[in-house]
Each structure stands twice: as structure tokens, then as C-alpha cells.
Design a protein around this motif. Structure first.
Motif, short mmCIF file in Angstrom:
data_model
loop_
_atom_site.label_atom_id
_atom_site.label_comp_id
_atom_site.label_asym_id
_atom_site.label_seq_id
_atom_site.Cartn_x
_atom_site.Cartn_y
_atom_site.Cartn_z
N GLU A 1 -12.00 17.11 -17.62
CA GLU A 1 -13.30 17.79 -17.62
C GLU A 1 -13.62 18.33 -16.24
N ILE A 2 -12.86 19.33 -15.79
CA ILE A 2 -13.14 20.01 -14.53
C ILE A 2 -13.01 21.51 -14.80
N PRO A 3 -13.54 22.35 -13.91
CA PRO A 3 -13.42 23.79 -14.14
C PRO A 3 -11.96 24.22 -14.31
N LEU A 4 -11.75 25.20 -15.19
CA LEU A 4 -10.39 25.68 -15.44
C LEU A 4 -9.72 26.19 -14.17
N SER A 5 -10.49 26.79 -13.27
CA SER A 5 -9.90 27.27 -12.02
C SER A 5 -9.36 26.11 -11.18
N GLU A 6 -9.98 24.95 -11.26
CA GLU A 6 -9.47 23.76 -10.54
C GLU A 6 -8.16 23.28 -11.15
N ILE A 7 -8.08 23.32 -12.49
CA ILE A 7 -6.82 22.94 -13.14
C ILE A 7 -5.73 23.92 -12.74
N ALA A 8 -6.06 25.22 -12.71
CA ALA A 8 -5.09 26.23 -12.29
C ALA A 8 -4.61 25.97 -10.87
N LYS A 9 -5.53 25.67 -9.96
CA LYS A 9 -5.19 25.37 -8.56
C LYS A 9 -4.22 24.18 -8.49
N GLU A 10 -4.52 23.12 -9.25
CA GLU A 10 -3.66 21.94 -9.27
C GLU A 10 -2.25 22.28 -9.77
N GLU A 11 -2.16 23.10 -10.81
CA GLU A 11 -0.86 23.46 -11.37
C GLU A 11 -0.03 24.28 -10.37
N VAL A 12 -0.68 25.21 -9.66
CA VAL A 12 0.04 26.01 -8.66
C VAL A 12 0.61 25.09 -7.59
N LEU A 13 -0.16 24.11 -7.14
CA LEU A 13 0.31 23.17 -6.12
C LEU A 13 1.46 22.32 -6.65
N GLU A 14 1.30 21.75 -7.85
CA GLU A 14 2.33 20.88 -8.42
C GLU A 14 3.62 21.61 -8.72
N GLU A 15 3.51 22.75 -9.40
CA GLU A 15 4.71 23.43 -9.88
C GLU A 15 5.35 24.34 -8.84
N CYS A 16 4.53 25.00 -8.03
CA CYS A 16 5.07 26.04 -7.13
C CYS A 16 4.95 25.70 -5.65
N GLY A 17 4.13 24.71 -5.30
CA GLY A 17 4.04 24.27 -3.92
C GLY A 17 3.07 25.02 -3.04
N TYR A 18 2.19 25.83 -3.63
CA TYR A 18 1.22 26.60 -2.84
C TYR A 18 -0.17 26.03 -3.06
N ASP A 19 -0.92 25.88 -1.97
CA ASP A 19 -2.30 25.40 -2.04
C ASP A 19 -3.21 26.62 -1.99
N ILE A 20 -3.53 27.17 -3.14
CA ILE A 20 -4.34 28.37 -3.24
C ILE A 20 -5.80 27.99 -3.46
N PRO A 21 -6.71 28.51 -2.65
CA PRO A 21 -8.13 28.22 -2.87
C PRO A 21 -8.58 28.78 -4.23
N THR A 22 -9.47 28.07 -4.90
CA THR A 22 -9.94 28.56 -6.21
C THR A 22 -10.62 29.91 -6.09
N ILE A 23 -11.21 30.21 -4.94
CA ILE A 23 -11.86 31.50 -4.75
C ILE A 23 -10.84 32.65 -4.82
N HIS B 1 -3.70 20.71 -26.80
CA HIS B 1 -4.57 21.05 -25.68
C HIS B 1 -4.59 22.55 -25.43
N ASP B 2 -5.72 23.06 -24.98
CA ASP B 2 -5.76 24.39 -24.43
C ASP B 2 -5.01 24.36 -23.10
N SER B 3 -4.80 25.54 -22.50
CA SER B 3 -4.03 25.58 -21.26
C SER B 3 -4.52 26.69 -20.34
N VAL B 4 -4.04 26.63 -19.11
CA VAL B 4 -4.24 27.70 -18.14
C VAL B 4 -2.86 28.21 -17.72
N ALA B 5 -2.79 29.48 -17.37
CA ALA B 5 -1.57 30.07 -16.82
C ALA B 5 -1.98 30.93 -15.63
#
Length: 186
Positions: free
Chosen positions: A83-105, A38-42
Motif C-alpha cells: 500500500e504505497i504510491p505506484l511511483s514508489e513501487i516503480a522506483k523500487e523495481e528500477v533499483l532492484e532490477e536495473c541498479g539505478y536510484d531514480i527519484p520518483t519525480i 496482482h496489478d503491476s507497474v512497468a
């Protein structure tokens, strides 16, 4: 205590697919063993109030298997498996791994690059996000059976950290720190 109990060939892989590539280069037939992955986001997270990067530390079994210390310091990251925007996947990862709910904007696209080019050639997309305590909703740590340690790395210590070999880290994180110091806090 962490230990390897068994290493065996995959029979029905879930996340990767071993392949053999046959190709021609300069009229010479060649072959190459590879893995489709898989490709990934960081996400490079910078906590404005604490003047610190929020990074993660977790066991990476392939590193552990080869080097007997598999705990890696990394950017918050995750695979692209929907199949969602990469920024949405990034947002989900920040919430899951680090506990912050960061808006995609608040997630700024930085660049994309290829990782593990000799074996898989997966593409990683790097984002930058500034966070503060108002965005914290839990302590992080991952989901299901993930065991992720959330670490605050003071911005002033990051330049030394990049080359401190006492800390195992990924080149993507090292590059992201360089980008930050060149573009955000120079």
C-alpha cells in the motif's frame, strides 16, 4: 541447463488465486475460469548519456513450459503488493532490477492498461524515466533468487527490435517503444 522438472496443480498459491466466475450475459448463464493476480507497474527507462533503453531479460517459466524458450525481453516491472504510491513501487523495481536510484519525480506516468484479459485482467501502470550514470548504484539483477540480465538496447535499434521475432518480448514493451518514438524522440 534450464529445464522443467515438474508441473503440478497449485494447492496453496502465494501470488495468484484460480477462480470460476459465473455470470449472465444477454440472459444466458455462463462461466469462465480465471486467475486473480496482482496489478503491476512497468517502467520504460531511457539512458540519456548512452541513448539506449535499459531493459531486462529473464526466464518466465510459463513461456518456457509452453514454448521451450522462456527468456523474455521486458521492461523493468514488478507487482503491486503493498500500500504505497505506484511511483514508489516503480522506483523500487528500477533499483532492484536495473541498479539505478531514480527519484520518483523523474518518473512520468504514461498510461494504464489491462494484461492477460482472457485469464486475469490485471492492470499494469506504465511509467517513463530518464536516467544517467550518476543514478547508478549497482549492477542490478534483482533480489533474492531472481536472475535478471540488464540489457542496453540502442534507441536506433529499438524500432527493428519491436518486430524481430528472434527476441521474445511483451506487448507492453512494444507499445512503450512506440509511445517513446511518438512523444519523446520523434
Amino acid at each position: 541447463m534450464d529445464k522443467i522438472t515438474c508441473v503440478k496443480a497449485l494447492e496453496d498459491p502465494k501470488y495468484i488465486k484460480p477462480i470460476e466466475i459465473h455470470y449472465t450475459q444477454k440472459d444466458q448463464k455462463k462461466k469462465w475460469e480465471a486467475i486473480i493476480s496482482h496489478d503491476s507497474v512497468a517502467i520504460l527507462l531511457w539512458h540519456k548519456e548512452k541513448d539506449a533503453f535499459i531493459i531486462v531479460k529473464q526466464l518466465r517459466p510459463p513461456v518456457f513450459n509452453l514454448h521451450k524458450d522462456g527468456y523474455m525481453h521486458e521492461l523493468c516491472a514488478g507487482i503491486v503488493d503493498k500500500e504505497i504510491p505506484l511511483s514508489e513501487i516503480a522506483k523500487e523495481e528500477v533499483l532492484e532490477e536495473c541498479g539505478y536510484d531514480i527519484p520518483t519525480i523523474n518518473l512520468r506516468y504514461v498510461t494504464s492498461f489491462f494484461t492477460s484479459v482472457g485469464i486475469s485482467g490485471a492492470k499494469q501502470t506504465l511509467y517513463y524515466g530518464e536516467i544517467d550514470e550518476s543514478m547508478r548504484v549497482h549492477d542490478g539483477g534483482g533480489i533474492h533468487d531472481e536472475e535478471i540480465e540488464v540489457i542496453e538496447l540502442n534507441t536506433n535499434e529499438a524500432k527493428t527490435f519491436i518486430f524481430d521475432e528472434n527476441f521474445q518480448k511483451t506487448p507492453g514493451m512494444m507499445m512503450a517503444f512506440y509511445w517513446f518514438f511518438e512523444n519523446i524522440k520523434n
